[in-house]
Design a protein around this motif. Structure first.
Motif, PDB file in Angstrom:
ATOM      1  N   ASP A  72       0.461 -20.418   5.398  1.00 22.46           N
ATOM      2  CA  ASP A  72       1.422 -19.459   4.991  1.00 22.46           C
ATOM      3  C   ASP A  72       1.194 -17.906   4.942  1.00 22.46           C
ATOM      4  OD1 ASP A  72       3.120 -21.952   6.241  1.00 22.46           O
ATOM      5  OD2 ASP A  72       4.165 -21.938   4.273  1.00 22.46           O
ATOM      6  N   ASP A  73       0.488 -18.120   3.863  1.00 20.33           N
ATOM      7  CA  ASP A  73      -0.228 -16.466   3.209  1.00 20.33           C
ATOM      8  C   ASP A  73      -0.973 -16.183   4.289  1.00 20.33           C
ATOM      9  OD1 ASP A  73       1.295 -17.098   0.913  1.00 20.33           O
ATOM     10  OD2 ASP A  73      -0.405 -17.853  -0.293  1.00 20.33           O
ATOM     11  N   THR A  74      -2.193 -16.351   5.061  1.00 24.92           N
ATOM     12  CA  THR A  74      -3.035 -15.858   6.280  1.00 24.92           C
ATOM     13  C   THR A  74      -2.002 -15.638   7.003  1.00 24.92           C
ATOM     14  OG1 THR A  74      -4.473 -17.610   5.564  1.00 24.92           O
ATOM     15  CG2 THR A  74      -5.336 -17.213   7.625  1.00 24.92           C
ATOM     16  N   ALA A  75      -1.232 -16.660   7.703  1.00 24.42           N
ATOM     17  CA  ALA A  75       0.378 -15.600   8.658  1.00 24.42           C
ATOM     18  C   ALA A  75       0.478 -15.002   8.363  1.00 24.42           C
ATOM     19  CB  ALA A  75       0.885 -17.153   9.068  1.00 24.42           C
ATOM     20  N   THR A  76       1.421 -14.622   7.025  1.00 21.63           N
ATOM     21  CA  THR A  76       1.827 -13.330   7.119  1.00 21.63           C
ATOM     22  C   THR A  76       0.686 -12.144   6.699  1.00 21.63           C
ATOM     23  OG1 THR A  76       3.452 -14.763   5.500  1.00 21.63           O
ATOM     24  CG2 THR A  76       3.565 -12.172   5.275  1.00 21.63           C
ATOM     25  N   LEU A  77       0.380 -12.426   6.254  1.00 23.41           N
ATOM     26  CA  LEU A  77      -1.376 -11.116   6.275  1.00 23.41           C
ATOM     27  C   LEU A  77      -1.819 -10.932   7.691  1.00 23.41           C
ATOM     28  CD1 LEU A  77      -2.713 -12.510   2.640  1.00 23.41           C
ATOM     29  CD2 LEU A  77      -1.209 -10.639   3.525  1.00 23.41           C
ATOM     30  N   LYS A  78      -1.915 -11.483   8.141  1.00 24.35           N
ATOM     31  CA  LYS A  78      -2.190 -11.529   9.887  1.00 24.35           C
ATOM     32  C   LYS A  78      -1.887 -10.297   9.987  1.00 24.35           C
ATOM     33  CE  LYS A  78      -4.685 -15.550  11.709  1.00 24.35           C
ATOM     34  NZ  LYS A  78      -4.518 -16.426  12.886  1.00 24.35           N
ATOM     35  N   LEU A 136      -5.489  -3.935  -2.066  1.00 18.70           N
ATOM     36  CA  LEU A 136      -6.044  -6.023  -2.065  1.00 18.70           C
ATOM     37  C   LEU A 136      -3.749  -5.669  -2.766  1.00 18.70           C
ATOM     38  CD1 LEU A 136      -7.377  -7.804  -3.152  1.00 18.70           C
ATOM     39  CD2 LEU A 136      -7.959  -6.242  -4.809  1.00 18.70           C
ATOM     40  N   ILE A 137      -3.875  -4.256  -3.452  1.00 19.01           N
ATOM     41  CA  ILE A 137      -2.676  -4.877  -4.358  1.00 19.01           C
ATOM     42  C   ILE A 137      -1.281  -5.223  -2.812  1.00 19.01           C
ATOM     43  CG2 ILE A 137      -0.560  -3.596  -5.348  1.00 19.01           C
ATOM     44  CD1 ILE A 137      -3.028  -1.932  -6.699  1.00 19.01           C
ATOM     45  N   MET A 138      -1.478  -4.375  -1.817  1.00 19.09           N
ATOM     46  CA  MET A 138      -0.459  -4.518  -0.972  1.00 19.09           C
ATOM     47  C   MET A 138      -0.441  -6.071  -0.714  1.00 19.09           C
ATOM     48  SD  MET A 138      -0.452  -1.176   1.246  1.00 19.09           S
ATOM     49  CE  MET A 138       0.607  -1.118   2.785  1.00 19.09           C
ATOM     50  N   GLY A 139      -1.510  -6.598  -0.439  1.00 15.29           N
ATOM     51  CA  GLY A 139      -1.702  -7.618  -0.462  1.00 15.29           C
ATOM     52  C   GLY A 139      -1.372  -8.793  -1.101  1.00 15.29           C
ATOM     53  N   PHE A 140      -1.359  -8.657  -2.337  1.00 12.35           N
ATOM     54  CA  PHE A 140      -1.343  -9.033  -3.998  1.00 12.35           C
ATOM     55  C   PHE A 140       0.318  -9.714  -3.503  1.00 12.35           C
ATOM     56  CE2 PHE A 140       1.071 -10.068  -7.829  1.00 12.35           C
ATOM     57  CZ  PHE A 140      -0.363 -10.359  -8.295  1.00 12.35           C
ATOM     58  N   TYR A 156      -7.377 -15.069  -5.413  1.00 15.57           N
ATOM     59  CA  TYR A 156      -7.025 -15.241  -3.833  1.00 15.57           C
ATOM     60  C   TYR A 156      -6.586 -14.176  -3.083  1.00 15.57           C
ATOM     61  CZ  TYR A 156      -3.650 -17.944  -1.491  1.00 15.57           C
ATOM     62  OH  TYR A 156      -2.741 -18.548  -0.193  1.00 15.57           O
ATOM     63  N   ALA A 157      -5.601 -13.494  -3.578  1.00 18.62           N
ATOM     64  CA  ALA A 157      -5.251 -12.135  -2.739  1.00 18.62           C
ATOM     65  C   ALA A 157      -6.720 -11.485  -2.222  1.00 18.62           C
ATOM     66  CB  ALA A 157      -4.919 -10.685  -3.068  1.00 18.62           C
ATOM     67  N   ALA A 158      -7.688 -11.047  -3.001  1.00 15.51           N
ATOM     68  CA  ALA A 158      -8.988 -10.845  -2.421  1.00 15.51           C
ATOM     69  C   ALA A 158      -9.688 -12.057  -1.198  1.00 15.51           C
ATOM     70  CB  ALA A 158      -9.996 -10.303  -3.444  1.00 15.51           C
ATOM     71  N   CYS A 159      -9.485 -12.491  -1.486  1.00 14.10           N
ATOM     72  CA  CYS A 159     -10.118 -13.753  -0.117  1.00 14.10           C
ATOM     73  C   CYS A 159      -9.154 -14.179   0.983  1.00 14.10           C
ATOM     74  CB  CYS A 159      -9.952 -15.022  -0.793  1.00 14.10           C
ATOM     75  SG  CYS A 159     -11.659 -15.582  -1.976  1.00 14.10           S
ATOM     76  N   GLN A 160      -8.117 -13.746   1.351  1.00 19.98           N
ATOM     77  CA  GLN A 160      -7.050 -14.001   1.554  1.00 19.98           C
ATOM     78  C   GLN A 160      -7.442 -12.324   2.394  1.00 19.98           C
ATOM     79  OE1 GLN A 160      -5.155 -15.619   3.270  1.00 19.98           O
ATOM     80  NE2 GLN A 160      -4.621 -17.340   1.680  1.00 19.98           N
ATOM     81  N   VAL A 161      -7.385 -11.190   2.230  1.00 17.46           N
ATOM     82  CA  VAL A 161      -7.837 -10.283   3.302  1.00 17.46           C
ATOM     83  C   VAL A 161      -8.777 -10.309   3.439  1.00 17.46           C
ATOM     84  CG1 VAL A 161      -7.997  -7.620   2.710  1.00 17.46           C
ATOM     85  CG2 VAL A 161      -5.560  -9.248   1.015  1.00 17.46           C
ATOM     86  N   SER A 162      -9.758 -10.615   2.497  1.00 22.39           N
ATOM     87  CA  SER A 162     -11.104 -10.127   2.715  1.00 22.39           C
ATOM     88  C   SER A 162     -10.953 -11.544   4.508  1.00 22.39           C
ATOM     89  CB  SER A 162     -12.530 -10.649   1.882  1.00 22.39           C
ATOM     90  OG  SER A 162     -12.858  -9.646   1.357  1.00 22.39           O
ATOM     91  N   SER A 163     -10.968 -12.082   4.916  1.00 19.47           N
ATOM     92  CA  SER A 163     -11.356 -12.865   5.438  1.00 19.47           C
ATOM     93  C   SER A 163     -10.122 -12.363   6.319  1.00 19.47           C
ATOM     94  CB  SER A 163     -10.268 -14.920   5.009  1.00 19.47           C
ATOM     95  OG  SER A 163     -10.040 -15.792   5.439  1.00 19.47           O
TER      96      SER A 163
END
Length: 195
Positions: A9-15, A106-110, A168-175
């Motif tokens: 869900d986090d990945t889908a939202t952040l994409k 990064l802050i926005m992703g978090f 976790y947020a950094a891994c999501q954004v990097s990915s």
């Protein structure tokens, strides 16, 4: 199984969000699309600039070519801190810890993950982000009359920003910036090992 679902869900939202943030913040000539993995990573000038290890300059054509061609002098590994993790996307070469984990992206992703996607838009600049949870708590107090969806931070009892949550947020954004592009020299498994 619940953690895998939440991560998905986090990945889908952040994409969608990361693509939008990069397009707005970096003004790439070719816009980043959330549904296109082939034009991210180091293939994209905007993503490449953000993913470039902080000790190198993406503007240097030798660095850019070295990273893209995967030459021995410019290996990007799990030991490299991407520029997007630094305040203003720039590292202090004399102190690589200065400004680390303080970037707007990064802050926005978090915030998108742990408070709400709409709260991520409230980030107006670089900073320490330490008041993210407190600001969200105050926002809930101010909205007594309105029904407000409970944020992830409240659901999991997060009272402060933790290193694990930032990682976790950094891994999501990097990915998402990498999007597992076919020519990427770094993948999500490398990112998890790094954090």
């Amino acid at each position: 199984q619940g953690a895998d679902s939440a991560r998905g869900d986090d990945t889908a939202t952040l994409k969608e969000l990361v693509a939008s943030w990069v397009n707005i913040g970096c003004h790439p000539t070719t816009l980043i699309r959330s549904d296109d993995k082939h034009h991210r990573g180091f293939v994209s000038d905007a993503c490449g600039r953000l993913l470039c290890p902080a000790e190198w300059s993406w503007e240097d054509p030798v660095v850019r070519a070295g990273i893209c061609d995967r030459t021995i002098a410019f290996i990007v590994s799990e030991n490299s801190w991407p520029s997007y993790m630094y305040e203003n996307y720039k590292a202090d070469a004399t102190n690589l810890e200065h400004g680390l984990m303080k970037s707007k992206l990064l802050i926005m992703g978090f915030k998108a993950i742990f408070t709400s996607p709409s709260s991520a838009n409230e980030v107006d600049g670089e900073g320490n982000g330490a008041d993210i949870i407190e600001n969200n708590r105050c926002a809930h107090k101010w909205s007594d009359q309105a029904k407000v969806k409970t944020c992830v931070a409240s659901i999991i009892g997060m009272r402060k920003v933790t290193p694990r949550a930032i990682a976790y947020a950094a891994c999501q954004v990097s990915s998402i910036l990498l999007a597992m592009a076919p020519n990427s020299t770094l993948n999500s498994a490398d990112l998890v090992r790094a954090f």
